[in-house]
Design a protein around this motif. Structure first.
Motif, PDB file in Angstrom:
ATOM      1  N   PRO C 141     -30.384 -27.108  -7.123  1.00  0.00           N
ATOM      2  CA  PRO C 141     -29.552 -26.838  -8.262  1.00  0.00           C
ATOM      3  C   PRO C 141     -29.635 -25.724  -8.885  1.00  0.00           C
ATOM      4  CG  PRO C 141     -30.479 -29.113  -8.421  1.00  0.00           C
ATOM      5  CD  PRO C 141     -31.381 -28.466  -7.065  1.00  0.00           C
ATOM      6  N   THR C 142     -30.791 -24.916  -8.991  1.00  0.00           N
ATOM      7  CA  THR C 142     -31.163 -23.840  -9.377  1.00  0.00           C
ATOM      8  C   THR C 142     -30.342 -22.596  -8.910  1.00  0.00           C
ATOM      9  OG1 THR C 142     -33.416 -24.348 -10.022  1.00  0.00           O
ATOM     10  CG2 THR C 142     -33.092 -22.159 -10.369  1.00  0.00           C
ATOM     11  N   PHE C 143     -30.499 -22.866  -7.512  1.00  0.00           N
ATOM     12  CA  PHE C 143     -29.833 -21.990  -6.760  1.00  0.00           C
ATOM     13  C   PHE C 143     -28.303 -22.185  -6.916  1.00  0.00           C
ATOM     14  CE2 PHE C 143     -27.650 -21.001  -2.314  1.00  0.00           C
ATOM     15  CZ  PHE C 143     -28.077 -19.738  -2.337  1.00  0.00           C
ATOM     16  N   GLU C 144     -27.730 -23.158  -7.152  1.00  0.00           N
ATOM     17  CA  GLU C 144     -26.432 -23.477  -7.485  1.00  0.00           C
ATOM     18  C   GLU C 144     -25.994 -22.520  -8.599  1.00  0.00           C
ATOM     19  OE1 GLU C 144     -24.886 -27.315  -7.087  1.00  0.00           O
ATOM     20  OE2 GLU C 144     -22.819 -26.707  -7.876  1.00  0.00           O
ATOM     21  N   ALA C 145     -26.761 -23.105  -9.600  1.00  0.00           N
ATOM     22  CA  ALA C 145     -26.632 -22.272 -11.122  1.00  0.00           C
ATOM     23  C   ALA C 145     -26.715 -20.602 -11.133  1.00  0.00           C
ATOM     24  CB  ALA C 145     -27.496 -22.636 -12.048  1.00  0.00           C
ATOM     25  N   LEU C 146     -27.718 -20.329 -10.152  1.00  0.00           N
ATOM     26  CA  LEU C 146     -27.779 -18.568 -10.155  1.00  0.00           C
ATOM     27  C   LEU C 146     -26.493 -18.240  -9.384  1.00  0.00           C
ATOM     28  CD1 LEU C 146     -31.321 -18.573  -8.740  1.00  0.00           C
ATOM     29  CD2 LEU C 146     -30.534 -17.482 -10.851  1.00  0.00           C
ATOM     30  N   THR C 147     -26.236 -18.726  -8.311  1.00  0.00           N
ATOM     31  CA  THR C 147     -25.094 -18.129  -7.580  1.00  0.00           C
ATOM     32  C   THR C 147     -23.804 -18.152  -8.430  1.00  0.00           C
ATOM     33  OG1 THR C 147     -24.900 -20.082  -6.169  1.00  0.00           O
ATOM     34  CG2 THR C 147     -25.737 -18.378  -5.308  1.00  0.00           C
ATOM     35  N   ASN C 148     -23.774 -19.442  -9.083  1.00  0.00           N
ATOM     36  CA  ASN C 148     -22.312 -19.361  -9.999  1.00  0.00           C
ATOM     37  C   ASN C 148     -22.598 -18.173 -10.915  1.00  0.00           C
ATOM     38  OD1 ASN C 148     -21.314 -21.591  -8.704  1.00  0.00           O
ATOM     39  ND2 ASN C 148     -22.251 -23.105  -9.830  1.00  0.00           N
ATOM     40  N   ALA C 149     -23.804 -18.020 -11.270  1.00  0.00           N
ATOM     41  CA  ALA C 149     -23.812 -16.885 -12.271  1.00  0.00           C
ATOM     42  C   ALA C 149     -23.814 -15.279 -11.783  1.00  0.00           C
ATOM     43  CB  ALA C 149     -25.011 -16.884 -13.166  1.00  0.00           C
ATOM     44  N   GLY C 150     -23.832 -15.744 -10.460  1.00  0.00           N
ATOM     45  CA  GLY C 150     -23.729 -14.115  -9.901  1.00  0.00           C
ATOM     46  C   GLY C 150     -24.726 -13.702  -9.231  1.00  0.00           C
ATOM     47  N   PHE C 151     -25.829 -14.494  -9.724  1.00  0.00           N
ATOM     48  CA  PHE C 151     -27.331 -14.040  -8.876  1.00  0.00           C
ATOM     49  C   PHE C 151     -27.490 -14.500  -7.470  1.00  0.00           C
ATOM     50  CE2 PHE C 151     -27.780 -13.027 -13.187  1.00  0.00           C
ATOM     51  CZ  PHE C 151     -28.581 -11.825 -13.251  1.00  0.00           C
ATOM     52  N   ASP C 152     -28.245 -14.239  -6.662  1.00  0.00           N
ATOM     53  CA  ASP C 152     -28.751 -14.706  -5.339  1.00  0.00           C
ATOM     54  C   ASP C 152     -30.094 -14.514  -5.367  1.00  0.00           C
ATOM     55  OD1 ASP C 152     -28.455 -15.643  -2.869  1.00  0.00           O
ATOM     56  OD2 ASP C 152     -27.441 -14.040  -2.139  1.00  0.00           O
TER      57      ASP C 152
END
Ligand code: SRM
Ligand code: SRM
Ligand code: SRM
Ligand code: SRM
Ligand code: SF4
Ligand code: SF4
Ligand code: SF4
Ligand code: SF4
Ligand code: SF4
Ligand code: SF4
Ligand code: SF4
Ligand code: SF4
Lengths: 360, 401, 401, 360
Positions: C141-152
């Motif tokens: 879930p954190t990863f998903e939130a990150l990528t949605n926010a443009g982070f990787d």
């Protein structure tokens, strides 16, 4: 110690005091200063005001008894029989009578002994035995020294140079001539792995010792024609000849491959910069007796670059410090190659680990 | 047999040309009278032609009761060159400072004309008088002639090698101790160690009177004893001024070359921050009439230099930064013997003392020879974090809270 | 259980005193709302009391399809501190130059408040945003939130690590190339190598705009790309004069510190021997208004730095003295890939590229990556005579005489 | 790559351009010079004449989301929301309006964020995880950093120093904080050999790997209580913990023996002298949480010696170059011991191989 009765042993060398001129005995430890009067001539002035004049003459180091007598004769004639040799194998006549300097120089020159080597000059070449006496030699010593000094003799005799320049020659990696800390070093090298005399090896050598002698682990036990012997993994051999030192059945001497390498920038004195090793300039020059023209040319080239570009007092290594190695290679026209890059124990420490570079 | 017979040496003859004195001329000067010298010339000509030496690995030869002082040498072509079939070298211990009288030179010449090739090296790289080439049966007679003339053999093999030194106080105003006296004393004190090899390998002493190191001791001696001082450089202001008036660029040539930039020239007077002076000698070298070493003189003792075989060349490193050098030199001798004891016990065969010190680590080495570690012994403290702490606390030593 | 229960942190409280901002205050600022942060505080207090950490060796955890970017971490006291029983770290690839808008910071804050401990490191030593501690089930879930926010995610394990750089041309007048652009480009070009470990060990890029190396690339990057120039330093004479008039001691402070003494001050004008200038930056640093790097700018590429484990620490060494740095950076990428190929084939497990280079020898290494040896790559040529000549003449190649 | 359909992967970081203030975008690559206006404040002037003001504030690096929001708030208030972090973990606010500098500084200070670290100053301490997150830690990181910076904060905030001084801390020999090239490095160390969990070792670790991991060859195979395991020759262990990195059953963490060492004189920049490693100053200081007073004191002592004796621009290592190591030990009062003498691979090269010595 069990010894023959009347036999003298352990008497040691003659006491130096017995061999010194009176002026030295009198002023021992009480010298005040010195000056270079002219090429090859020094005066040392004592606190007492006494003056000792030294005339230094070049020597081939390999000296016959005939010439020893000639030295003795000159010493008798000009300086009451007192003379000495230097740590670079020159002869020094120790005079008290200033007026005898010029006549002595004249006579020395007429006998073929150049006078010089004092102060900022190129002095005699420290060297070793070569083909004259050593089993280990990858080259001759005296012949190269003669050829190089013939070429550089003006620099011995007074032609101006920036500072001292010390040349040394050793005929194999044992480096009997302390080549490793010289401004210019000429070093005999082997370039072919030992050729093994399998039929004799296990008779004259201890195989485990032979194996252990190799710093790169290139030597392995092997049975050849039913004899226990060793074999050398040629790729791992860097021709140090330590195996040969330990075992006569593993000679490296080889007319086709033996030759010379040239090293630069070492020094011994603590003056200005700390003592340091010489570094590789030219990895290989073939043996070309009797006058090794390529070696002579290579040394002269390096000397001339130094004479032309070094600042006053700069020894070779200090000069290269200032201009950087890339420019040293450029100025001398020496080609840089893989061989120049260290690959022994401390290799990593010789890589250029900074961005301080000259780019133009 | 053509070679040794024909007598021509066209290649070597080339080396009689040119301004530098020729070793070939030297050999020829005795070759007529001396068959060994004659044979050497022939054999050498052949080496020049074939580009290879003609000597075999040396055997062990020597004089009675000594283990060293002679380098055995045999030709690999004994039939063709019988006069150099044996061609052993005697290393004769030079007088300290290489001082001679004309008579002493003639004595050497006479005996070597009689017993050997008539060829010498004045001197070998270690410092010895090298008597270059004779046969086994001449060794003992040569030795007798030598000792009768007051000479003795030097070292070879795994022993103390012939100590040598710079000219020092005999002529040099910078000598910070009496190098000749120390060298002679060590030579005499260690006659047994010099003549009867019992070390793991060779051990060389070299004594230089000041940091100019005119005998290359720091590069070529297992123990390098280099004169120095610990008080202020002596300055003769008038003489400094004279140099300046004479046109010397003191700023550039003196101050500019001081390694610690501790010498300054205000245009009138020289100002030395002696605390930071590292006694490099440069300023003194350049202004010998004006500057000289301080009055509180002694030496630095360094250990371990050697040629590259096997672990790579070594330059000696500091063991004692400053020591007074006075007869009977007890401290130096005791230190030396401690070093030999440890080396004798732990050195591997053919391991020089400098290699041993590196192998066991300077810290451990110091413990063994009972010296305290001090920062003067190192260029800088360790960079790697691999510290061998020798002790740790056990739980029961301390109460946990 | 008393520990985790009582909630008091007397030792850590001591670290809220004093003028420097306190990490304890930071943890406390979220501890009330965030049970993970609360538990961390308790566990840390215990470490302070017992003088020992309470984390176990990490296990392998991560997000789907990635081999790195997460550092697994488990407490050794999971029963007592269940909220930090898992406490994995996410390494989030920072924007080049560590630039943020307030919105981007708030986005990160919000998602990490939701999914993790609410604690971060801004930034980790490699350069990543470190999200400090969450449980295994929150990773995806954190990863998903990150990528949605443009982070990787950034790198961890045996892969390309997150490249980082100095601020460069974004603010610095000395930047000799665009460090941000290169860093971003390399990061994007090597996404696969960054996320899916397949190297023998880690590989770090760091890009510094000039030899001041504000991102410590020469000490901490397998590939250090350091800006430099090859023409003359640009001099604004009027500005030099202004510094002098302003009381700057140019002789002492500028010239006296030039490593090659190639800059001179005649009292009126500055004179630079640019051939001997080693681009150290000192004179420019001291007179930023008057001097600046030349116009022909590029970078030096150095290879191999790393921390001490195992062969001792390494500072990067020169591979390419000067190269122009221009998109699409083909030369750098090709060079990098050649290095990786050789390393991939010959590197031992956990052998950094700098160690490999030393093990095989720079000369051999260069052959493998197809670069010519040049003297700029070394501090000095070899000192030891142990040269591996690769070929020798055989008798039949040449007629013996 | 087999991946879930809508999942975004390999998108990389946000593009920096999107996060930059307009003034930077406009003047990108066109900066002319900079000045330090006061402690912690820089102005960069562009060729266009535009001015960018930077206010740098110290940060604990371990930052909570609460404080991230506080940074965001300040950025909104004073600089249109633009800020960045530095390579030493400080926060930089990027202003265009000079008049906002002082109010920002005031607010930062009131929030407990010191402003400074610019130019010749002691900046933030680069550091690592410590007991907060790492299994390998021989000490905490954040607590020591806080204690040391509390003590040195004046030097961050503007008190004059000779040049830059970079401090770094790493909590174990892995040295995540690039400690190895710092003016002052604080390094967590173990001092007790690994304690082996024999009952688990062969389940979680590959014994040959464990043996191979030891650089000194101290680890040997052994059978303990019928289990195959390893044993450590304690004399040969230098506590590097590489075995532990490879095998969890060999922990070195130990409350009684873990502690700190202090290293000095490293640098990274190429300014003046080349980059270089830090060298050992203090081999061991015990862990003494929560405020490690002995470490704080040791660092301050070294800093003060430098502040007092170094010349302008002299970094720690350059300063020691000039005065020599013996005087460094004398001035700091640090005891010199066997531990200072290198005994690893390149040890021989660290011995003093010259007669250039200070004797007074
Ligand atoms: C005679 C001799 C000592 C001996 O006992 O035999 C000697 C004697 C002197 N040396 Fe030397 N040095 C002698 C070998 C050396 C050596 C050893 C060597 O060459 O192998 C060195 C170390 C060389 C090196 O660093 O590689 C040596 C480095 C010096 C130096 C330092 C030079 C430098 O700048 O590095 C000085 C000072 C100077 O020249 O200004 C010096 C100065 C002197 C002075 C001026 C000392 C004095 O006040 O008397 C002597 C005058 C001679 C001269 O100018 O050549 N002497 N000198 C040696 C003469 C050798 C020869 O025949 O050429
Ligand atoms: C004669 C002399 C060269 C010369 O022409 O001047 C010489 C000649 C030999 N040296 Fe040497 N060394 C001579 C001074 C040196 C020096 C210089 C010095 O002492 O200042 C060195 C370098 C310094 C050092 O000690 O490291 C030196 C380092 C070696 C080595 C390498 C030792 C090492 O530890 O690396 C060997 C090899 C060995 O010992 O097996 C060696 C071995 C030899 C042998 C005995 C050859 C051998 O392997 O058996 C040579 C005999 C040659 C011959 O047939 O006459 N010779 N040797 C020098 C001794 C003359 C004298 O007593 O005055
Ligand atoms: C988080 C971070 C420290 C920090 O607080 O900033 C870190 C943390 C760890 N490092 Fe590191 N390293 C971190 C930057 C570094 C750096 C500095 C750098 O990259 O500029 C170095 C020195 C440079 C280098 O690469 O050599 C570094 C050299 C190591 C090493 C030694 C590698 C070597 O070749 O010597 C290890 C040991 C290993 O890889 O097994 C290591 C291993 C570790 C591990 C993964 C512990 C382990 O053995 O598994 C640590 C995890 C701690 C944790 O629980 O969170 N870490 N590590 C840094 C990464 C954050 C980021 O991504 O931004
Ligand atoms: C912001 C930052 C780059 C970044 O992208 O984050 C930066 C920015 C600048 N550095 Fe730096 N340096 C930064 C880390 C470094 C580092 C890396 C480090 O500390 O880990 C170094 C190498 C340190 C070392 O050698 O160990 C570094 C070595 C320098 C130097 C060389 C100093 C020296 O004399 O050795 C200069 C030149 C100077 O200060 O005169 C410099 C100069 C500058 C200038 C003046 C460049 C410019 O024109 O803008 C910048 C102004 C800030 C200042 O004075 O502190 N910067 N600078 C880093 C701020 C760190 C901090 O928060 O304190
Ligand atoms: S250098 Fe080698 S060949 Fe020359 S004399 Fe010494 S041992 Fe013999
Ligand atoms: S010459 Fe040296 S490297 Fe070659 S086999 Fe012999 S001992 Fe080994
Ligand atoms: S070493 Fe010093 S004391 Fe000895 S001769 Fe040379 S200059 Fe004089
Ligand atoms: S002896 Fe050397 S270090 Fe001392 S003042 Fe003179 S030049 Fe400087
Ligand atoms: S490394 Fe150079 S270009 Fe980059 S920020 Fe530092 S001074 Fe500027
Ligand atoms: S950049 Fe460095 S090397 Fe070049 S002139 Fe300036 S101070 Fe000298
Ligand atoms: S330095 Fe060691 S203990 Fe600290 S974070 Fe890195 S690996 Fe962990
Ligand atoms: S800590 Fe290091 S030296 Fe000690 S046993 Fe483990 S790997 Fe070997």
């Amino acid at each position: 110690m069990a010894e023959a009765k009347e036999r003298k042993t352990d008497i040691g060398p003659p006491h130096y005091e017995k061999l010194m001129p009176p002026i030295i005995k009198k002023n021992y430890g009480k010298w005040k200063y010195h000056e270079r009067l002219k090429p090859g001539v020094l005066v040392h002035v004592a606190e007492s005001g006494d003056k000792l004049f030294t005339v230094r003459a070049g020597s081939p180091r390999l000296v016959s008894v005939e010439y020893l007598r000639k030295y003795a004769e000159l010493a008798d004639k000009y300086c009451d029989g007192y003379l000495r040799f230097t740590s670079r194998n020159n002869v020094e006549f120790l005079l008290t009578d200033e007026s005898k300097i010029d006549p002595l120089i004249k006579e020395l020159k007429s006998e073929g002994f150049p006078v010089g080597g004092v102060g900022a000059a190129i002095s005699n070449i420290v060297h070793t035995q070569g083909w004259v006496h050593c089993h280990s030699a990858a080259t001759d010593a005296s012949g190269i020294v003669k050829s190089v000094m013939d070429d550089l003799h003006e620099y011995f005799a007074g032609k101006e140079v920036p500072g001292k320049l010390r040349i040394a020659l050793a005929c194999c990696l044992n480096m009997c001539g302390a080549v490793h800390c010289s401004d210019i070093a000429i070093l005999g090298i082997h370039r072919r792995p030992p050729r093994i005399d399998h039929s004799n090896l296990n008779k004259v050598c201890e195989i485990p010792n032979v194996i252990a002698s190799c710093p790169t682990g290139a030597i392995r036990p092997a049975t050849v024609d039913g004899q226990s012997s060793v074999e050398v993994e040629e790729d791992r051999c860097m021709f140090c000849a330590n195996c040969y030192t330990v075992c006569p059945s593993m000679p490296l001497n080889d007319p086709l491959n033996d030759g010379l390498s040239i090293w630069v920038g070492g020094k011994v004195s603590n003056a200005r910069s700390e003592p340091r090793f010489s570094k590789l300039a030219i990895p290989y020059i073939p043996n070309n007796p009797p006058r090794w023209p390529e070696v002579v040319e290579a040394v002269r080239n390096i000397v001339e670059v130094w004479v032309k570009h070094a600042r006053k007092y700069e020894r070779m290594g200090e000069f290269i410090d200032r201009i950087g190695w890339p420019r040293f290679f450029k100025l001398t026209g020496i080609e840089f190659s893989k061989e120049h890059i260290d690959d022994y124990k401390y290799a990593g420490l010789t890589y250029k680990r900074s961005a301080q570079l000259r780019h133009s | 047999m053509a070679d040794s017979g024909n007598g021509k040496t066209p290649l070597l003859d080339e080396l009689e040309k040119g301004p530098w004195p020729s070793f070939v001329t030297q050999i020829k000067s005795v070759a007529e009278k001396n068959p060994r010298a004659r044979a050497l010339l022939q054999l050498l000509e052949r080496s020049y032609r074939e580009k290879i030496g003609h000597w075999k690995h040396g055997g062990i030869v020597g004089v009675f009761g000594y283990g060293g002082g002679v380098i055995g040498r045999y030709s690999d072509l004994p039939e063709e060159y019988p006069d150099v079939a044996h061609f052993h070298t005697l290393r004769v211990n030079q007088p300290s400072g290489w001082f001679y009288t004309s008579d002493s030179l003639r004595t050497l010449a006479d005996l070597w004309e009689e017993h050997g090739s008539g060829l010498t090296n004045m001197h070998g790289s270690t410092g010895d008088i090298i008597l270059l080439g004779t046969s086994t049966d001449e060794l003992e007679p040569t030795f007798e002639a030598l000792t009768n003339a007051g000479f003795d053999l030097g070292g070879s093999g795994s022993c103390v090698r012939t100590p040598s030194c710079c000219i020092g106080q005999a002529r040099c105003e910078w000598a910070c101790y009496d190098t000749l006296a120390l060298t002679h004393d060590l030579t005499m004190a260690f006659q047994d160690e010099l003549h009867r090899p019992f070390f793991p390998y060779k051990f060389k002493f070299k004594c230089a009177g000041c940091p100019n190191d005119c005998v290359a001791s720091i590069a070529r001696a297992d123990m390098s004893i280099i004169g120095t001082w610990r008080d202020d450089i002596q300055v003769d202001k008038a003489a400094v001024k004279a140099y300046a008036d004479d046109g010397m660029n003191i700023e550039r040539d003196v101050c500019g070359n001081c390694p610690t930039k501790c010498i300054q020239w205000a245009g009138k007077e020289i100002d030395i921050d002696n605390e930071n002076c590292v006694k490099c000698m440069h300023c003194i070298n350049v202004m010998p009439k004006a500057l000289s070493p301080g009055k509180d003189r002694g030496a630095t003792i360094l250990l371990g230099s050697k040629a590259p075989i096997l672990e790579g060349a070594i330059i000696s490193s500091v063991l004692i930064p400053f020591i007074k050098i006075e007869p009977p030199y007890t401290e130096i001798k005791e230190l030396t013997e401690k070093i030999w004891d440890f080396w004798g016990e732990h050195g591997k065969n053919r391991e020089r003392v400098g290699e041993l010190m590196q192998r066991v680590g300077l810290g451990n080495f110091l413990e063994e020879i009972e010296l305290e570690p001090i920062p003067e012994m190192i260029a800088h403290p360790r960079e790697n974090p691999y510290i061998f702490f020798e002790e740790y606390f056990e739980e029961d030593e301390e109460e946990g809270e």
